[in-house]
Design a protein around this motif. Structure first.
Motif, mmCIF file in Angstrom:
data_model
loop_
_atom_site.group_PDB
_atom_site.id
_atom_site.type_symbol
_atom_site.label_atom_id
_atom_site.label_comp_id
_atom_site.label_asym_id
_atom_site.label_seq_id
_atom_site.Cartn_x
_atom_site.Cartn_y
_atom_site.Cartn_z
ATOM 1 N N ASP A 113 71.097 31.841 89.759
ATOM 2 C CA ASP A 113 71.817 32.860 90.531
ATOM 3 C C ASP A 113 71.059 34.172 90.659
ATOM 4 N N ARG A 114 69.897 34.281 90.030
ATOM 5 C CA ARG A 114 69.219 35.576 90.000
ATOM 6 C C ARG A 114 67.775 35.523 90.485
ATOM 7 N N ALA A 115 67.093 34.424 90.314
ATOM 8 C CA ALA A 115 65.662 34.347 90.660
ATOM 9 C C ALA A 115 65.454 34.339 92.170
ATOM 10 N N ALA A 116 64.399 35.015 92.602
ATOM 11 C CA ALA A 116 64.034 35.005 94.014
ATOM 12 C C ALA A 116 63.043 33.894 94.321
ATOM 13 N N ASP A 117 62.164 33.631 93.389
ATOM 14 C CA ASP A 117 61.107 32.644 93.589
ATOM 15 C C ASP A 117 61.642 31.254 93.207
ATOM 16 N N PRO A 118 61.596 30.298 94.134
ATOM 17 C CA PRO A 118 62.083 28.947 93.796
ATOM 18 C C PRO A 118 61.289 28.296 92.671
ATOM 19 N N ARG A 119 60.036 28.728 92.484
ATOM 20 C CA ARG A 119 59.242 28.170 91.399
ATOM 21 C C ARG A 119 59.774 28.622 90.034
ATOM 22 N N VAL A 120 60.297 29.837 89.974
ATOM 23 C CA VAL A 120 60.916 30.314 88.739
ATOM 24 C C VAL A 120 62.163 29.485 88.443
ATOM 25 N N ARG A 121 62.945 29.212 89.482
ATOM 26 C CA ARG A 121 64.137 28.376 89.288
ATOM 27 C C ARG A 121 63.745 26.973 88.830
ATOM 28 N N ALA A 122 62.644 26.462 89.358
ATOM 29 C CA ALA A 122 62.195 25.115 88.968
ATOM 30 C C ALA A 122 61.767 25.085 87.504
ATOM 31 N N VAL A 123 61.053 26.122 87.070
ATOM 32 C CA VAL A 123 60.658 26.203 85.664
ATOM 33 C C VAL A 123 61.890 26.273 84.770
ATOM 34 N N ALA A 124 62.856 27.093 85.183
ATOM 35 C CA ALA A 124 64.082 27.223 84.402
ATOM 36 C C ALA A 124 64.817 25.890 84.314
ATOM 37 N N ALA A 173 71.097 41.450 83.928
ATOM 38 C CA ALA A 173 71.444 42.432 84.960
ATOM 39 C C ALA A 173 70.448 42.436 86.117
ATOM 40 N N ALA A 174 69.266 41.850 85.930
ATOM 41 C CA ALA A 174 68.222 41.884 86.962
ATOM 42 C C ALA A 174 68.500 40.873 88.065
ATOM 43 N N ARG A 175 67.933 41.138 89.224
ATOM 44 C CA ARG A 175 68.066 40.233 90.376
ATOM 45 C C ARG A 175 66.749 40.197 91.152
ATOM 46 N N GLY A 176 66.518 39.091 91.836
ATOM 47 C CA GLY A 176 65.371 38.968 92.716
ATOM 48 C C GLY A 176 64.046 39.037 91.989
ATOM 49 N N ALA A 177 63.102 39.783 92.592
ATOM 50 C CA ALA A 177 61.753 39.862 92.049
ATOM 51 C C ALA A 177 61.746 40.499 90.654
ATOM 52 N N ASP A 178 62.667 41.453 90.424
ATOM 53 C CA ASP A 178 62.743 42.064 89.091
ATOM 54 C C ASP A 178 63.106 41.018 88.045
ATOM 55 N N PHE A 179 64.034 40.146 88.388
ATOM 56 C CA PHE A 179 64.398 39.073 87.453
ATOM 57 C C PHE A 179 63.206 38.160 87.219
ATOM 58 N N ASP A 180 62.505 37.802 88.279
ATOM 59 C CA ASP A 180 61.365 36.899 88.132
ATOM 60 C C ASP A 180 60.334 37.456 87.156
ATOM 61 N N ARG A 181 60.003 38.748 87.295
ATOM 62 C CA ARG A 181 58.998 39.355 86.426
ATOM 63 C C ARG A 181 59.479 39.386 84.971
#
Length: 234
Positions: A113-124, A173-181
């Motif tokens: 619900d928070r990651a912008a990058d689909p690759r981050v979601r895939a790792v998760a 609390a982070a969203r998007g690119a901030d969450f990814d980093r």
């Protein structure tokens, strides 16, 4: 049968029995791992009867009762009744790795619900799929030995790679690119801690199952660290 013949047969039977016992003891002594810690019971799960021999193992001579001849049985029918071996460091590793994995799963659960990058979601997704079942394996290892999972008074936040409560709130609390980093940075540190813990156990542990588990964690999470660093240039 004369009395002399009976005594000879009894002596032969006793020698065969002694040879079998000595052979089993020497086979057990061939394991050079540290002895089990005396503080913990080394029991096996209820109903377990030992480890069966491989299919190509030679037959085993089984001594009979007093006055009865020895018998030859297939090795697969004879099981090692020795209790599984482990030491206090094995137990500590399992107790520490359970909450360590739990935090990784908690972090990974935030990603969809928070990651912008689909690759981050895939790792998760991979982390949840791998470490969730591994928690069950670790709990089962403790349960089979009647060992509690909790360590009274221990602060799990002091473990290598564990993230603080404040950092976990910031990630949530982070969203998007901030969450990814944040996710990449925090999970990388978390994995590095698990790799160190597992590598340390490989040097001092006694339980073969945990040796295999720790080796898998070290290898898989090292590869995951490389993938995480490639995502956002961490």
């Amino acid at each position: 049968m004369t009395g002399r013949q009976g005594r000879v047969q009894l002596a032969v039977t006793a020698l065969v029995a002694l040879a079998v016992v000595v052979g089993v003891v020497l086979a057990g002594r061939g394991d050079s791992r540290p002895a089990a810690a005396p503080a913990g019971p080394a029991g096996r799960p209820a109903g377990a009867t030992g480890t069966a021999a491989p299919a190509d193992a030679p037959p085993v001579v089984v001594p009979g009762r007093p006055g009865e001849p020895a018998a030859t049985r297939a090795a697969q029918e004879v099981r090692d009744a020795a209790a599984p071996r482990y030491n206090g460091l094995d137990v500590w590793y399992v107790r520490m790795m359970i909450p360590h994995h739990q935090q990784a799963v908690e972090m990974a659960t935030l990603a969809p619900d928070r990651a912008a990058d689909p690759r981050v979601r895939a790792v998760a997704d991979r982390i949840r799929a791998a470490q969730g079942p591994e928690i069950g394996v670790l709990r089962g290892w403790l349960g089979a030995r009647d060992l509690p999972a909790e360590v009274a008074g221990h602060d799990h936040g002091t473990m290598r790679g564990m993230q603080s409560a404040e950092a976990m709130r910031e990630l949530a609390a982070a969203r998007g690119a901030d969450f990814d980093r944040l996710f990449v940075r925090m999970m990388t540190a978390h994995h590095e801690g698990a790799v160190t813990m597992s590598t340390d156990l490989l040097k001092v542990g006694a339980d073969q199952t945990l040796q295999e588990f720790a080796n898998a964690v070290a290898v898989e999470q090292s590869a995951e660290i490389a993938r995480l660093r490639d995502l956002v240039g961490a």
